[in-house]
Design an enzyme around this catalytic site. Sequence first.
Site, mmCIF file in Angstrom:
data_model
loop_
_atom_site.group_PDB
_atom_site.id
_atom_site.type_symbol
_atom_site.label_atom_id
_atom_site.label_comp_id
_atom_site.label_asym_id
_atom_site.label_seq_id
_atom_site.Cartn_x
_atom_site.Cartn_y
_atom_site.Cartn_z
ATOM 1 N N LYS A 94 44.280 1.577 29.988
ATOM 2 C CA LYS A 94 43.437 2.779 29.701
ATOM 3 C C LYS A 94 43.753 3.420 28.289
ATOM 4 O O LYS A 94 43.024 3.700 27.398
ATOM 5 C CB LYS A 94 43.381 3.651 30.627
ATOM 6 C CG LYS A 94 42.608 3.647 31.844
ATOM 7 C CD LYS A 94 42.533 4.343 32.969
ATOM 8 C CE LYS A 94 41.629 4.082 34.247
ATOM 9 N NZ LYS A 94 41.474 4.832 35.371
ATOM 10 N N ASN A 115 38.197 4.931 30.212
ATOM 11 C CA ASN A 115 37.987 3.984 31.425
ATOM 12 C C ASN A 115 36.497 3.309 31.207
ATOM 13 O O ASN A 115 36.049 2.487 32.039
ATOM 14 C CB ASN A 115 37.944 5.022 32.603
ATOM 15 C CG ASN A 115 36.681 5.780 32.923
ATOM 16 O OD1 ASN A 115 35.825 5.926 31.949
ATOM 17 N ND2 ASN A 115 36.566 5.944 34.289
ATOM 18 N N ASP A 143 35.828 9.793 34.700
ATOM 19 C CA ASP A 143 36.871 9.963 36.064
ATOM 20 C C ASP A 143 36.710 11.340 36.420
ATOM 21 O O ASP A 143 36.450 11.717 37.441
ATOM 22 C CB ASP A 143 38.214 9.485 35.914
ATOM 23 C CG ASP A 143 38.881 8.084 35.841
ATOM 24 O OD1 ASP A 143 38.027 7.326 36.359
ATOM 25 O OD2 ASP A 143 39.844 7.718 35.341
ATOM 26 N N ALA A 178 45.478 9.901 37.190
ATOM 27 C CA ALA A 178 44.330 10.443 37.822
ATOM 28 C C ALA A 178 44.350 11.976 37.883
ATOM 29 O O ALA A 178 43.365 12.739 37.607
ATOM 30 C CB ALA A 178 44.208 10.000 39.270
ATOM 31 N N GLY A 196 38.093 9.640 48.975
ATOM 32 C CA GLY A 196 38.297 9.013 47.456
ATOM 33 C C GLY A 196 36.952 8.118 47.017
ATOM 34 O O GLY A 196 37.008 7.977 45.863
#
Length: 283
Positions: A74, A95, A110, A140, A248
């Site tokens: 990334k 991403n 994200d 994250a 998730g």
Amino acid sequence: MASQAKGAPQKSGIIGWPVSHSRSPLLHTYWMQKHNIQASYERCPVNPADDFRAALEAMAQDGFVGANVTIPHKETAFAAMDSRTEAAQKLGAVNTIVMREGRLLGANTDGEGFIASLEAGAADPDWRQKPALVLGAGGAARAILAALEQAGVGDIRLVNRTRARAEALAPSFGQALSVGDWQAREDLAKDCGLLVNTTSLGMQGAPALDMGLQNLADGAVVTDIVYTPLETDLLARARASGFVAIDGLGMLMHQAAASFEMWFGVRPQVDAVLRALLVEDLA
Ligand code: NAP
């Protein structure tokens, strides 16, 4: 950078090392069929020792209109782009790559996916007006913190086992973000309308998150971005205590939907059939 002639079949895919376990092909193939888009979504392993930009140029020549990027590429992808969206710029990580007219645009969906997942899972958007507690300061977490800041959450509390890692994130964020001790997580949950677990605690093979939920605000939203297993111990306890529990898979599906739209110009629906396919695949 050369790009392929018009009219050729479109390709897309996911770049990582390894990529064999990615669920992205399932998601994108489902939407391509649903929207009658004649394209493919392929697994594209790229060795970290290889020239990343050269690999992207070869893909563009081969008919790729874009690709997702996963671990460990990334940040390398960010450096290899010709231009970047604001979200990617803020995170220093990409991403989603769009390959168009010989140029590479880097995006990061994200955070957008995370907020879309909350919006879909929590009918009452009250969490925006209350403090939020974020656990974890890895890759994250960074995207989630930026998204919460952009969503207008005025009090974002961040704790991480390694406090220095959380402190290192803080300068990228405004006054809304404060860093606390991992040991103080239960106290810091006081009056929070949102609790986000971005650590790997609760994942298959890892210990569960050890944290009481009694200090959260009534009706709080508890979300775990871990999705193996789907129902983590944290989510089960949240549900049993009457909080809104969001797993998730929502973030996974919604970040993918935003990528798909960038390549094919159609925002695909995150629906129950797709979710069921993923649940079956995970099982
Ligand atoms: P990462 O960069 O490796 O960060 C891992 C985080 O977990 C760090 O904050 C780490 O704390 C913490 N941690 C690990 N073991 C711990 C322990 N025993 N006690 C307390 N904290 C611990 O990982 P990431 O990329 O941010 O991903 C984190 C999780 O989110 C993974 O489970 C991943 O699969 C999931 N994820 C889901 C989505 C989705 O779409 N749903 C997207 C991305 C990631 P230290 O800094 O102290 O090590």
